[in-house]
Design a protein around this motif. Structure first.
Motif, PDB file in Angstrom:
ATOM      1  N   THR A  12       0.728  -1.084   0.204  1.00  0.00           N
ATOM      2  CA  THR A  12       0.179  -0.047   0.095  1.00  0.00           C
ATOM      3  C   THR A  12       0.930   1.367   0.084  1.00  0.00           C
ATOM      4  O   THR A  12       0.619   2.170  -0.727  1.00  0.00           O
ATOM      5  N   ILE A  13       1.889   1.189   0.653  1.00  0.00           N
ATOM      6  CA  ILE A  13       2.748   2.542   0.972  1.00  0.00           C
ATOM      7  C   ILE A  13       3.466   2.542  -0.515  1.00  0.00           C
ATOM      8  O   ILE A  13       3.391   3.829  -1.072  1.00  0.00           O
ATOM      9  N   THR A  14       3.956   1.686  -1.111  1.00  0.00           N
ATOM     10  CA  THR A  14       4.477   1.920  -2.343  1.00  0.00           C
ATOM     11  C   THR A  14       3.657   2.206  -3.457  1.00  0.00           C
ATOM     12  O   THR A  14       4.139   3.122  -4.334  1.00  0.00           O
ATOM     13  N   GLN A  18       3.124   7.273  -5.689  1.00  0.00           N
ATOM     14  CA  GLN A  18       2.729   7.899  -7.063  1.00  0.00           C
ATOM     15  C   GLN A  18       1.766   8.864  -6.991  1.00  0.00           C
ATOM     16  O   GLN A  18       1.541   9.499  -7.690  1.00  0.00           O
ATOM     17  N   ALA A  19       1.273   9.179  -5.939  1.00  0.00           N
ATOM     18  CA  ALA A  19       0.044  10.277  -5.609  1.00  0.00           C
ATOM     19  C   ALA A  19       0.622  11.604  -5.433  1.00  0.00           C
ATOM     20  O   ALA A  19       1.434  11.666  -4.853  1.00  0.00           O
ATOM     21  N   PRO A  20       0.595  12.444  -6.711  1.00  0.00           N
ATOM     22  CA  PRO A  20       1.354  13.694  -6.843  1.00  0.00           C
ATOM     23  C   PRO A  20       1.200  14.640  -5.707  1.00  0.00           C
ATOM     24  O   PRO A  20       1.981  15.183  -5.113  1.00  0.00           O
ATOM     25  N   SER A  21       0.031  14.655  -5.025  1.00  0.00           N
ATOM     26  CA  SER A  21      -0.449  15.704  -3.849  1.00  0.00           C
ATOM     27  C   SER A  21       0.270  15.180  -2.764  1.00  0.00           C
ATOM     28  O   SER A  21      -0.022  15.935  -1.733  1.00  0.00           O
ATOM     29  N   MET A  22       0.391  14.108  -2.577  1.00  0.00           N
ATOM     30  CA  MET A  22       0.829  13.537  -1.182  1.00  0.00           C
ATOM     31  C   MET A  22       2.223  13.951  -0.693  1.00  0.00           C
ATOM     32  O   MET A  22       3.173  13.826  -1.567  1.00  0.00           O
ATOM     33  N   GLU A  23       2.379  14.522   0.262  1.00  0.00           N
ATOM     34  CA  GLU A  23       3.643  14.880   0.762  1.00  0.00           C
ATOM     35  C   GLU A  23       4.511  13.781   1.695  1.00  0.00           C
ATOM     36  O   GLU A  23       5.697  13.603   1.315  1.00  0.00           O
ATOM     37  N   LYS A  24       3.776  12.909   2.489  1.00  0.00           N
ATOM     38  CA  LYS A  24       4.430  11.833   3.352  1.00  0.00           C
ATOM     39  C   LYS A  24       3.270  11.032   3.859  1.00  0.00           C
ATOM     40  O   LYS A  24       2.146  11.451   3.816  1.00  0.00           O
ATOM     41  N   THR A  39      10.688  -5.816  11.950  1.00  0.00           N
ATOM     42  CA  THR A  39       9.831  -6.323  10.519  1.00  0.00           C
ATOM     43  C   THR A  39      11.180  -5.655   9.523  1.00  0.00           C
ATOM     44  O   THR A  39      11.942  -4.977   9.666  1.00  0.00           O
ATOM     45  N   ASP A  40      10.408  -5.535   8.152  1.00  0.00           N
ATOM     46  CA  ASP A  40      11.211  -5.083   7.184  1.00  0.00           C
ATOM     47  C   ASP A  40      11.063  -3.466   6.701  1.00  0.00           C
ATOM     48  O   ASP A  40      12.200  -2.984   6.034  1.00  0.00           O
ATOM     49  N   LEU A  41      10.295  -2.916   7.534  1.00  0.00           N
ATOM     50  CA  LEU A  41      10.213  -1.498   7.427  1.00  0.00           C
ATOM     51  C   LEU A  41      11.451  -0.612   7.516  1.00  0.00           C
ATOM     52  O   LEU A  41      11.655   0.276   6.495  1.00  0.00           O
ATOM     53  N   PRO A  42      12.057  -0.778   8.597  1.00  0.00           N
ATOM     54  CA  PRO A  42      13.524  -0.057   8.519  1.00  0.00           C
ATOM     55  C   PRO A  42      14.103  -0.139   7.387  1.00  0.00           C
ATOM     56  O   PRO A  42      14.842   1.088   6.917  1.00  0.00           O
ATOM     57  N   ARG A  43      14.578  -1.123   6.820  1.00  0.00           N
ATOM     58  CA  ARG A  43      15.467  -1.182   5.725  1.00  0.00           C
ATOM     59  C   ARG A  43      14.540  -0.859   4.411  1.00  0.00           C
ATOM     60  O   ARG A  43      15.334  -0.581   3.363  1.00  0.00           O
ATOM     61  N   LEU A  44      13.470  -0.668   4.367  1.00  0.00           N
ATOM     62  CA  LEU A  44      12.579  -0.257   3.303  1.00  0.00           C
ATOM     63  C   LEU A  44      12.398   1.317   3.134  1.00  0.00           C
ATOM     64  O   LEU A  44      12.197   1.723   2.162  1.00  0.00           O
ATOM     65  N   LEU A  45      12.708   2.063   4.499  1.00  0.00           N
ATOM     66  CA  LEU A  45      12.383   3.355   4.275  1.00  0.00           C
ATOM     67  C   LEU A  45      13.089   4.352   3.086  1.00  0.00           C
ATOM     68  O   LEU A  45      12.754   5.409   2.675  1.00  0.00           O
ATOM     69  N   HIS A  46      14.436   3.620   3.087  1.00  0.00           N
ATOM     70  CA  HIS A  46      15.108   4.652   2.238  1.00  0.00           C
ATOM     71  C   HIS A  46      14.750   4.391   0.727  1.00  0.00           C
ATOM     72  O   HIS A  46      15.320   5.055  -0.258  1.00  0.00           O
ATOM     73  N   PRO A  49      10.571   7.339  -2.415  1.00  0.00           N
ATOM     74  CA  PRO A  49      10.808   8.627  -2.508  1.00  0.00           C
ATOM     75  C   PRO A  49      10.287   9.747  -1.914  1.00  0.00           C
ATOM     76  O   PRO A  49      10.829  10.762  -1.954  1.00  0.00           O
ATOM     77  N   LYS A  50       9.324   9.458  -1.008  1.00  0.00           N
ATOM     78  CA  LYS A  50       8.838  10.367  -0.031  1.00  0.00           C
ATOM     79  C   LYS A  50       8.796   9.834   1.301  1.00  0.00           C
ATOM     80  O   LYS A  50       8.909   8.538   1.619  1.00  0.00           O
ATOM     81  N   PRO A  51       8.732  10.726   2.218  1.00  0.00           N
ATOM     82  CA  PRO A  51       9.067  10.286   3.723  1.00  0.00           C
ATOM     83  C   PRO A  51       8.118   9.446   4.001  1.00  0.00           C
ATOM     84  O   PRO A  51       6.690   9.592   3.784  1.00  0.00           O
ATOM     85  N   VAL A  52       8.436   8.434   5.179  1.00  0.00           N
ATOM     86  CA  VAL A  52       7.184   7.533   5.619  1.00  0.00           C
ATOM     87  C   VAL A  52       7.744   7.448   7.255  1.00  0.00           C
ATOM     88  O   VAL A  52       8.856   7.361   7.523  1.00  0.00           O
ATOM     89  N   GLU A  53       6.625   8.021   7.993  1.00  0.00           N
ATOM     90  CA  GLU A  53       6.983   7.878   9.419  1.00  0.00           C
ATOM     91  C   GLU A  53       6.253   6.903  10.208  1.00  0.00           C
ATOM     92  O   GLU A  53       5.002   6.738   9.705  1.00  0.00           O
TER      93      GLU A  53
END
Length: 285
Positions: A12-14, A18-24, A39-46, A49-53
């Motif tokens: 879902t995050i991936t 692609q949504a142009p108006s989404m900032e993070k 989980t795999d999240l920490p290694r996927l964050l980089h 292309p946009k921030p994930v918190e």
């Protein structure tokens, strides 16, 4: 908001990237038994292309999505379940609708609660237009996907709103399974707080991430639709007891709807295109 569905969360995050108006993206992590670090999240964050918190909840709280998160930096918040799919064109269309109605909840899917005169009881309907002629009918949006502004999101807080606390306790009653009542409760909460009736889009199919095909409200409704409708009916009845009212505490009438023209075939093809991109990205990590 996510709970024990790490694979669909990543998918879902991936595609949302692609949504142009989404900032993070802010992930509300409700799986209190599993540390994010495991989980795999920490290694996927980089890789995105946009921030994930990640906002880690203190408990599995289904009302966490109601509240304004200090990590938010925009006036509008788009909420989506971790297993839902709405293509980015539809998200952008919904965002434009929200700009016209910034003081309202803008949902992508509407439902109805109506008086069944044969049984003299309140029923829940997945298809509002089919019950539009009922003598008493009330519209609402479901919790799967919606846009809301900062003022709406700040209406609920842990220590500042007694009604919110009541509903939070109701939904997490250890003796009754009510977590699936959360969106009905939130529609009623916003009505009680004086917000205008939500607006809903129409014309969008619902897909689940990783499984093509219409999925309805969620997997439970597909596997046992009759049981799901009875569950939601009980939600309405119990919430009316909590509010101490004789009819649902919502604005009368079906929601104002804004049609969005997405031909099913085009939507289906976009779904598979975006899922291919998801798999390619994940395969390269």
């Amino acid at each position: 908001m996510t709970y024990r569905r790490p694979t669909t969360l990543v998918q879902t995050i991936t595609y949302l990237m692609q949504a142009p108006s989404m900032e993070k993206i802010i992930v509300i992590w409700n799986d209190v038994d599993t540390p994010v670090a495991d989980t795999d999240l920490p290694r996927l964050l980089h890789a995105w292309p946009k921030p994930v918190e990640i906002a880690v909840s203190r408990r599995n709280d289904v009302t966490a999505r109601w509240r304004w998160n200090q990590r938010c930096t925009t006036e509008a918040v788009f909420n989506i379940d971790d297993d839902a799919y709405v293509n980015v064109d539809a998200i952008e269309a919904a965002f434009k609708v929200w700009k016209h109605y910034p003081d309202r909840l803008v949902g992508l899917y509407s439902r109805a609660i109506y008086l069944n005169e044969e049984t003299n009881s309140w029923d829940y309907s997945l298809r509002p237009r089919k019950v539009k002629d009922a003598s008493r009918v009330f519209g609402m949006v479901i919790g799967k996907t919606w846009f809301a502004g900062k003022r709406i999101m700040k209406a609920a807080s842990d220590n500042g709103n007694p009604l919110y606390k009541q509903l939070q306790t109701f939904l997490h009653d250890p003796h009754h399974e009510r977590k699936g009542c959360d969106d009905i409760a939130w529609n009623m909460f916003l009505h009680a707080e004086g917000f205008p009736q939500p607006v809903s889009l129409t014309g969008l199919p619902v897909f689940g991430v990783g499984q093509p095909g219409a999925t309805g409200y969620n997997v439970s409704s597909d596997k046992d639709l009759k049981g799901w409708l009875q569950y939601r009916k009980k939600c309405v009845e119990d919430l009316m007891v909590l509010f101490d009212v004789v009819e649902p505490p919502l604005s009368t009438g079906l929601l104002h709807t804004v049609p969005v023209d997405f031909p099913f075939l085009k939507y289906w093809l976009r779904y598979h295109k975006e899922m291919r991109l998801v798999r390619q990205l994940l395969g390269n990590i």
